[in-house]
Design a protein around this motif. Sequence first.
Motif, PDB file in Angstrom:
ATOM      1  N   SER A   3       6.441  -9.071  -4.641  1.00  0.00           N
ATOM      2  CA  SER A   3       7.624  -9.904  -5.887  1.00  0.00           C
ATOM      3  C   SER A   3       7.537  -9.289  -6.917  1.00  0.00           C
ATOM      4  N   GLU A   4       6.692  -8.227  -6.941  1.00  0.00           N
ATOM      5  CA  GLU A   4       6.546  -7.640  -8.997  1.00  0.00           C
ATOM      6  C   GLU A   4       6.193  -5.578  -8.581  1.00  0.00           C
ATOM      7  N   VAL A   5       5.258  -5.671  -7.961  1.00  0.00           N
ATOM      8  CA  VAL A   5       5.114  -4.301  -8.043  1.00  0.00           C
ATOM      9  C   VAL A   5       5.558  -4.222  -7.117  1.00  0.00           C
ATOM     10  N   GLY A   6       5.577  -3.871  -5.922  1.00  0.00           N
ATOM     11  CA  GLY A   6       6.177  -3.816  -5.063  1.00  0.00           C
ATOM     12  C   GLY A   6       8.218  -3.377  -4.744  1.00  0.00           C
ATOM     13  N   ALA A   7       8.257  -4.667  -6.128  1.00  0.00           N
ATOM     14  CA  ALA A   7       9.990  -4.564  -6.247  1.00  0.00           C
ATOM     15  C   ALA A   7      10.229  -3.348  -6.889  1.00  0.00           C
ATOM     16  N   TYR A   8       8.968  -3.024  -8.470  1.00  0.00           N
ATOM     17  CA  TYR A   8       8.853  -2.080  -8.908  1.00  0.00           C
ATOM     18  C   TYR A   8       9.283  -0.504  -8.600  1.00  0.00           C
ATOM     19  N   LEU A   9       7.749  -0.380  -7.905  1.00  0.00           N
ATOM     20  CA  LEU A   9       7.448   0.438  -7.164  1.00  0.00           C
ATOM     21  C   LEU A   9       9.156   1.212  -6.423  1.00  0.00           C
ATOM     22  N   LEU A  10       9.760   0.654  -6.010  1.00  0.00           N
ATOM     23  CA  LEU A  10      10.559   1.245  -5.038  1.00  0.00           C
ATOM     24  C   LEU A  10      11.794   1.288  -6.151  1.00  0.00           C
ATOM     25  N   LYS A  11      11.913   0.856  -6.885  1.00  0.00           N
ATOM     26  CA  LYS A  11      12.901   1.671  -7.933  1.00  0.00           C
ATOM     27  C   LYS A  11      13.059   2.395  -9.161  1.00  0.00           C
ATOM     28  N   SER A  12      11.345   2.900  -8.785  1.00  0.00           N
ATOM     29  CA  SER A  12      10.757   4.206  -9.706  1.00  0.00           C
ATOM     30  C   SER A  12      11.229   5.690  -8.618  1.00  0.00           C
ATOM     31  N   LYS A  13      10.670   6.908  -9.259  1.00  0.00           N
ATOM     32  CA  LYS A  13      11.594   7.921  -8.616  1.00  0.00           C
ATOM     33  C   LYS A  13      10.418   8.506  -7.988  1.00  0.00           C
ATOM     34  N   LEU A  14       9.771   7.220  -7.608  1.00  0.00           N
ATOM     35  CA  LEU A  14       8.102   7.955  -6.834  1.00  0.00           C
ATOM     36  C   LEU A  14       8.350   7.689  -5.177  1.00  0.00           C
ATOM     37  N   PRO A  15       7.845   8.563  -4.358  1.00  0.00           N
ATOM     38  CA  PRO A  15       8.416   8.447  -3.083  1.00  0.00           C
ATOM     39  C   PRO A  15       7.352   7.494  -2.433  1.00  0.00           C
ATOM     40  N   VAL A  16       7.727   6.213  -2.292  1.00  0.00           N
ATOM     41  CA  VAL A  16       7.240   4.824  -1.625  1.00  0.00           C
ATOM     42  C   VAL A  16       8.297   4.449  -0.741  1.00  0.00           C
ATOM     43  N   SER A  17       8.000   3.620   0.556  1.00  0.00           N
ATOM     44  CA  SER A  17       8.643   2.909   0.900  1.00  0.00           C
ATOM     45  C   SER A  17       7.993   1.702   1.135  1.00  0.00           C
ATOM     46  N   VAL A  18       8.676   0.628   1.836  1.00  0.00           N
ATOM     47  CA  VAL A  18       7.704  -0.723   1.959  1.00  0.00           C
ATOM     48  C   VAL A  18       6.700  -0.274   2.944  1.00  0.00           C
ATOM     49  N   LEU A  19       7.111   0.407   4.457  1.00  0.00           N
ATOM     50  CA  LEU A  19       5.567   0.655   4.743  1.00  0.00           C
ATOM     51  C   LEU A  19       4.905   1.010   4.257  1.00  0.00           C
ATOM     52  N   ASP A  20       4.866   2.171   3.333  1.00  0.00           N
ATOM     53  CA  ASP A  20       4.014   2.741   2.253  1.00  0.00           C
ATOM     54  C   ASP A  20       3.046   1.253   1.986  1.00  0.00           C
ATOM     55  N   LEU A  21       3.578   0.523   1.192  1.00  0.00           N
ATOM     56  CA  LEU A  21       2.970  -0.798   0.418  1.00  0.00           C
ATOM     57  C   LEU A  21       2.242  -1.747   1.726  1.00  0.00           C
ATOM     58  N   PHE A  22       3.079  -1.656   3.041  1.00  0.00           N
ATOM     59  CA  PHE A  22       2.721  -2.141   4.046  1.00  0.00           C
ATOM     60  C   PHE A  22       0.944  -1.837   3.995  1.00  0.00           C
ATOM     61  N   VAL A  23       0.990  -0.596   4.551  1.00  0.00           N
ATOM     62  CA  VAL A  23       0.042  -0.449   4.912  1.00  0.00           C
ATOM     63  C   VAL A  23      -1.345  -0.072   3.477  1.00  0.00           C
ATOM     64  N   VAL A  24      -1.380   0.179   2.998  1.00  0.00           N
ATOM     65  CA  VAL A  24      -1.412  -0.014   1.424  1.00  0.00           C
ATOM     66  C   VAL A  24      -2.728  -1.221   1.252  1.00  0.00           C
ATOM     67  N   PHE A  25      -1.405  -2.209   1.994  1.00  0.00           N
ATOM     68  CA  PHE A  25      -2.033  -3.254   1.137  1.00  0.00           C
ATOM     69  C   PHE A  25      -2.988  -4.261   2.170  1.00  0.00           C
ATOM     70  N   LEU A  26      -2.057  -3.565   3.225  1.00  0.00           N
ATOM     71  CA  LEU A  26      -3.821  -4.284   4.320  1.00  0.00           C
ATOM     72  C   LEU A  26      -4.937  -3.437   4.307  1.00  0.00           C
ATOM     73  N   LEU A  27      -5.343  -1.761   3.883  1.00  0.00           N
ATOM     74  CA  LEU A  27      -6.137  -0.479   3.620  1.00  0.00           C
ATOM     75  C   LEU A  27      -7.380  -1.775   2.425  1.00  0.00           C
ATOM     76  N   ARG A  28      -6.277  -2.476   1.684  1.00  0.00           N
ATOM     77  CA  ARG A  28      -6.867  -2.598   0.308  1.00  0.00           C
ATOM     78  C   ARG A  28      -7.624  -4.098   0.712  1.00  0.00           C
ATOM     79  N   THR A  29      -6.723  -4.494   1.972  1.00  0.00           N
ATOM     80  CA  THR A  29      -7.825  -5.950   2.088  1.00  0.00           C
ATOM     81  C   THR A  29      -9.043  -5.927   3.071  1.00  0.00           C
ATOM     82  N   VAL A  30      -8.761  -4.633   3.695  1.00  0.00           N
ATOM     83  CA  VAL A  30     -10.091  -4.558   4.723  1.00  0.00           C
ATOM     84  C   VAL A  30     -10.734  -3.870   3.441  1.00  0.00           C
ATOM     85  N   ILE A  31     -11.177  -2.952   2.505  1.00  0.00           N
ATOM     86  CA  ILE A  31     -11.646  -2.810   1.951  1.00  0.00           C
ATOM     87  C   ILE A  31     -12.345  -3.738   0.794  1.00  0.00           C
ATOM     88  N   THR A  32     -11.553  -4.144   0.457  1.00  0.00           N
ATOM     89  CA  THR A  32     -12.587  -5.114  -0.488  1.00  0.00           C
ATOM     90  C   THR A  32     -12.785  -6.545   0.043  1.00  0.00           C
TER      91      THR A  32
END
Length: 439
Positions: A398-427
């Motif tokens: 709703s915020e972070v993902g939408a903003y990054l996808l509109k930026s010039k940075l090379p990131v995909s929805v799949l990248d974001l979901f993988v990062v979300f899962l990894l952060r869940t497992v770590i934190t």
Amino acid sequence: MRTLRFVLPSLLGVAIFLVPYPTADGVNIGLGILTDWATALMGDSLRVNVVRIVCISAAVSAVATLARPAWSRSADGIGAVFATSRTLLAVRVLAAAVACMILFEAGPEWITSVDTGGVILNDLMTVIAIVFVFASFLLPFLTDFGLMEFIGTMARRVFRPLFRLPGRAAVDAAASWFGSSIVGLVITTQQFDRGHYTEREALVIALNFSIVSVAFAKVVADFAGVGEHFLLLYGAVIASGLAAAVIMPRVPPLSRKADRFAANGSGRPDPTPDRGLLSHSLVLATQRAVDAPGPPALARNGLRTTFDVWFGLLPLVMVIGTFSLAVANHTPVFTWLSYPLVPFAQLLQLPDAAAAAPALLVGFADQFLPVILGQSIESEVTRFVIACASVTQLVYMSEVGAYLLKSKLPVSVLDLFVVFLLRTVITVPVCAVFAHLFL
């Protein structure tokens, strides 16, 4: 005199946001005390005023977006708050309709019931509407008068070995951590566009340090029913967030991002201090304090931020929160998707693991949904961990993902979901340790 301009406002910011105070209901921070006082003062009228705000947002946005009068064309004035896309206009109109249904208890039960729309209007939006009035005007004392420069510069020597980031990122990361997530993202993407960071460095900062603000973390803690443990919760957030910030840059997908600068940049080395580290940090902090906005600018910025929250964020919360809760409470969708997380919650010895699992998953959609889903869980330990997760998972569409996808940075929805899962497992395990040891 220059030093006092740094020290006095920064101490005020620390006193409001980071110092614990004993109250009749337990320990609380200054922002929480102010919020509780204002909420009690307004009483039952608060929810009515919130509905009025959402309806005003819909009505004025319709005029600004469809008619485009002269006042709505300013990129940095009040018009920018209301002039939006037709999609967001539809969201604001829908939010007004839903808010009126809930207030007057007229409409489908799956919208108006106390466990869906009632939760959003009565328990969530009223708190957000109040807390961000104070935060909008007071947070600059923590972030704009040199404290972040002082802390960040002192920490530069550890940033490269710990986080694989250049020293200049310390200031950015500190400002991102203590400010709002969207402010942190704006800082990071602008630094990337200007050639300060590579693609990998910018994504590491954006996806590890741009957590929600201290103010929002307080809202999360209160909503989850663990507000009296806010300092413990924020300690768990810091510990687990730092653990993730150390690990995430060393594993895919972030480790595989290119160390390539933006097209118009070639990298800029860290400035070499010509004096001791403490003295250099103090010079940067005092310079930042001297350059800080004056009272009129602070008032304008605070008012603009308040309007952004009232007329932009509240309608989104109304729509996303109500319909997500309706899906969560009236359909088995999140239960089905969260089955793989039940053993994970059980491994962490979280009571009500089956109820906690959907809350740990739904944060990918919005950062507040975990505590909404977990609010009814009896175990304080589990609610504490869910509240921590809603802050530390960081990646929400709703915020972070939408903003990054509109930026010039090379990131995909799949990248974001993988990062979300990894952060869940770590934190989440780190937060669970805090809960088991100290609650």
